[in-house]
Write an enzyme that holds these catalytic residues in place. Structure first.
Site, PDB file in Angstrom:
ATOM      1  N   GLU A  78       0.864  -1.174   0.000  1.00 28.56           N
ATOM      2  CA  GLU A  78       0.000   0.000   0.000  1.00 28.56           C
ATOM      3  C   GLU A  78       0.905   1.230   0.000  1.00 28.56           C
ATOM      4  O   GLU A  78       1.689   1.429   0.929  1.00 28.56           O
ATOM      5  CB  GLU A  78      -0.878   0.050   1.249  1.00 28.56           C
ATOM      6  N   ASP A 120      -5.504   8.473   9.910  1.00 25.41           N
ATOM      7  CA  ASP A 120      -4.106   8.211  10.251  1.00 25.41           C
ATOM      8  C   ASP A 120      -3.803   8.570  11.695  1.00 25.41           C
ATOM      9  O   ASP A 120      -4.178   9.645  12.184  1.00 25.41           O
ATOM     10  CB  ASP A 120      -3.171   9.012   9.336  1.00 25.41           C
TER      11      ASP A 120
END
Length: 265
Positions: free
Chosen positions: A48, A59
């Site tokens: 990824e 995140d």
């Protein structure tokens, strides 16, 4: 190489696929390319590549620090596509993980065409829900790209079934509620979530992300999931390194430990 081929290869070996995340542009564009190649060389099956974004709602602090540094260094979407192109032939399918605004600003069909031209396998879109994904579904079909949507422990059975039906490549099962980050133990909710996805759609692999940081945890998650996703622990290797070369070496060592974990019997 497609994502499905990587899962088939892992399945033939009687193990889960190892999926590793690193952001493009950190510590530099060439530095990220070197680190991604080190992951692949040391057993990561699927990569990824994250596109740094100014409002990263999913995140955690480790990935935020890295992506903020990449943006401060002048990162642009074109650098992400250049990163994909540089690693596409390294031996693992390359997915881009991106917030949807970046794709929309680039142009959905144009982004799909550019990603396919760079050798990318598809997209993971954490903030795009399948209900609102018609332009991406059309573009991914037109350009032969995989599409990975997310489910969580709070997802209803109906939503899991709908989401899995729209995925191609794998379903991303977020094993905990919250943001990314390595944890001292894996989520107790993850096995049940994987089972719910399999009941809804047994045709698509299920990969578990959020929390895995070492080979022991990779072995634990690999015992019940089709794929094991590792992000923050790999990013921390680069953040904590004194030099870029030390960072790449640390990424290589952790990748090897994780790869051994998913191969444990």
């Amino acid at each position: 190489m497609s994502v499905s081929v990587a899962f088939e290869k892992a399945r033939a070996e009687g193990r889960s696929a190892l999926i590793g995340y690193l952001p493009a542009g950190f510590p530099t564009v060439p530095g990220a390319i070197d680190a991604i190649k080190a992951m692949i060389d040391n057993g990561v099956d699927i990569v990824e590549v994250g596109l740094p974004y100014s409002d990263p709602v999913m995140d955690g602090p480790v990935i935020q620090r890295a992506t903020e540094a990449a943006l401060a260094g002048g990162f642009r979407v074109a650098d992400g596509l250049r990163t994909v192109e540089a690693v596409a032939a390294a031996g693992a399918p390359i997915l881009v993980m991106t917030y949807w605004n970046l794709v929309e600003r680039h142009g959905v069909d144009r982004f799909a065409a550019d990603l396919a031209a760079a050798g990318g396998a598809g997209l993971i879109t954490p903030d795009l829900i399948p209900d609102e994904s018609a332009p991406w579904l059309a573009a991914s079909d037109a350009h032969g790209l995989d599409r990975v949507f997310l489910v969580s422990p709070s997802s209803t059975d109906a939503r899991i079934a709908m989401t899995a039906g729209k995925c191609r490549g794998f379903v991303y099962a977020t094993s905990v509620m919250g943001v990314t980050g390595a944890r001292s133990s894996t989520s107790s909710a993850a096995p049940a979530l994987v089972e719910r996805v399999r009941r809804a759609d047994p045709s698509v692999p299920v990969a578990v992300g959020l929390g895995v940081s070492n080979g022991d945890q990779a072995a634990e998650v690999g015992a019940f999931a089709d794929g094991v996703i590792v992000g923050s622990a790999l990013v921390r290797c680069l953040l904590d390194a004194a030099t870029p070369a030390e960072g790449v070496a640390a990424v290589a060592a952790l990748s090897a430990d994780l790869a051994e974990g998913v191969r444990r019997r």
